[in-house]
Enzyme design. Structure first.
Site, PDB file in Angstrom:
ATOM      1  N   GLU A 127       0.820  -1.301  -0.007  1.00  0.00           N
ATOM      2  CA  GLU A 127      -0.116   0.194  -0.028  1.00  0.00           C
ATOM      3  C   GLU A 127       0.739   1.304  -0.044  1.00  0.00           C
ATOM      4  O   GLU A 127       0.587   2.228  -0.577  1.00  0.00           O
ATOM      5  CB  GLU A 127      -0.971   0.127   1.078  1.00  0.00           C
ATOM      6  CG  GLU A 127      -1.972  -1.101   1.081  1.00  0.00           C
ATOM      7  CD  GLU A 127      -2.706  -1.204  -0.138  1.00  0.00           C
ATOM      8  OE1 GLU A 127      -3.025  -0.175  -0.759  1.00  0.00           O
ATOM      9  OE2 GLU A 127      -3.159  -2.413  -0.402  1.00  0.00           O
TER      10      GLU A 127
ATOM     11  N   HIS B 127       1.814   7.844  -6.005  1.00  0.00           N
ATOM     12  CA  HIS B 127       1.301   9.017  -6.115  1.00  0.00           C
ATOM     13  C   HIS B 127       2.351  10.220  -5.980  1.00  0.00           C
ATOM     14  O   HIS B 127       2.297  11.249  -6.680  1.00  0.00           O
ATOM     15  CB  HIS B 127       0.321   9.027  -5.133  1.00  0.00           C
ATOM     16  CG  HIS B 127      -0.452  10.393  -5.132  1.00  0.00           C
ATOM     17  ND1 HIS B 127      -0.303  11.150  -4.116  1.00  0.00           N
ATOM     18  CD2 HIS B 127      -1.455  10.791  -5.894  1.00  0.00           C
ATOM     19  CE1 HIS B 127      -1.075  12.245  -4.412  1.00  0.00           C
ATOM     20  NE2 HIS B 127      -1.975  11.925  -5.298  1.00  0.00           N
TER      21      HIS B 127
END
Length: 234
Positions: free
Chosen positions: A104, A111
């Protein structure tokens, strides 16, 4: 002649294959995660601690790590810059938990680095959601009407469903890249060693295969719709 069309349609086999693929992938993921969730890491770090260290090692300090209820509901929310870890990951010291937490974090790193496929997938979300919502109503209406109206509605429904399938396909490189980033950081920082890295890789590979299965199932469903539409037009 009506019964064979509705109950013995050979295209149902495509749906069945998709369901079987997804069930196998899901079972493999659950079995792999459960196996390595019982293996405590040598470092003794929890999933939360591992996530925080991975983010810091990547120079990311504006992403919060929070707990979210559920089993394997782990995800990164780029809008609020929050990384949420599930019950099985957040406080667990297992190799599996650290692997999932690092994965994750891989999305958070994507990003932060402006990873193009992730940006493309994020842009596709509203379009794919809209497409999946209107696809089946359009397709069903297409089968109820006839002539040019039927062809138009079916083609529009296929296009809408294709957007949802495209989202599934674009998700694959995003997930694989996040796992690659996770494994690299786990190895470079020494959070996992030797066999632990191998175990974490097995967990992330099993998780990635669920996305592959989902994409394959969606493609098979799309193929079935196209075959039925062609048969209708004929």
């Amino acid at each position: 002649m009506i019964y064979p069309y509705f109950y013995f349609d050979p295209t149902y086999i495509l749906v069945l294959i998709g369901v079987i693929i997804c069930l196998i992938a899901s079972a493999s993921m659950n079995a792999t995660f459960n196996k390595y969730s019982k293996v405590r890491s040598y470092s003794g770090m929890t999933g939360r601690e591992a996530a925080e260290r991975v983010l810091q090692s990547a120079g990311i300090y504006d992403v919060r790590v929070e707990h979210v209820s559920g089993n394997l509901t782990d995800h990164f929310d780029p809008r609020s810059k929050v990384l949420r870890l599930s019950d099985a990951t957040y406080g667990s010291q297992s190799v599996a938990a650290i692997g999932v937490a690092a994965h994750e974090c891989g999305h958070a790193i994507q990003h932060a680095r402006g990873y193009a496929p992730l940006s493309f997938r994020s842009a596709l979300v509203p379009v794919a959601n809209f497409g999946s919502t209107i696809a089946w109503p359009l397709i069903l209406l297409g089968f109820l009407f006839s002539g040019e109206t039927s062809a138009f509605l079916l083609n529009l429904g296929i296009l809408a469903f294709s957007l949802a399938v495209l989202f599934q396909i674009v998700t694959l490189p995003v997930e694989f890249n996040a796992s690659r980033r996770a494994m690299q950081v786990l190895g470079d920082t020494g959070m996992l060693y030797g066999d632990e890295l191998s175990a974490a890789r097995k967990v992330l590979t099993a998780a990635a295969l669920t996305y592959v299965a989902g994409a394959a199932s969606a493609i098979l469903q799309l193929l079935r719709i196209v075959l039925l539409a062609n048969r209708r037009n004929d």
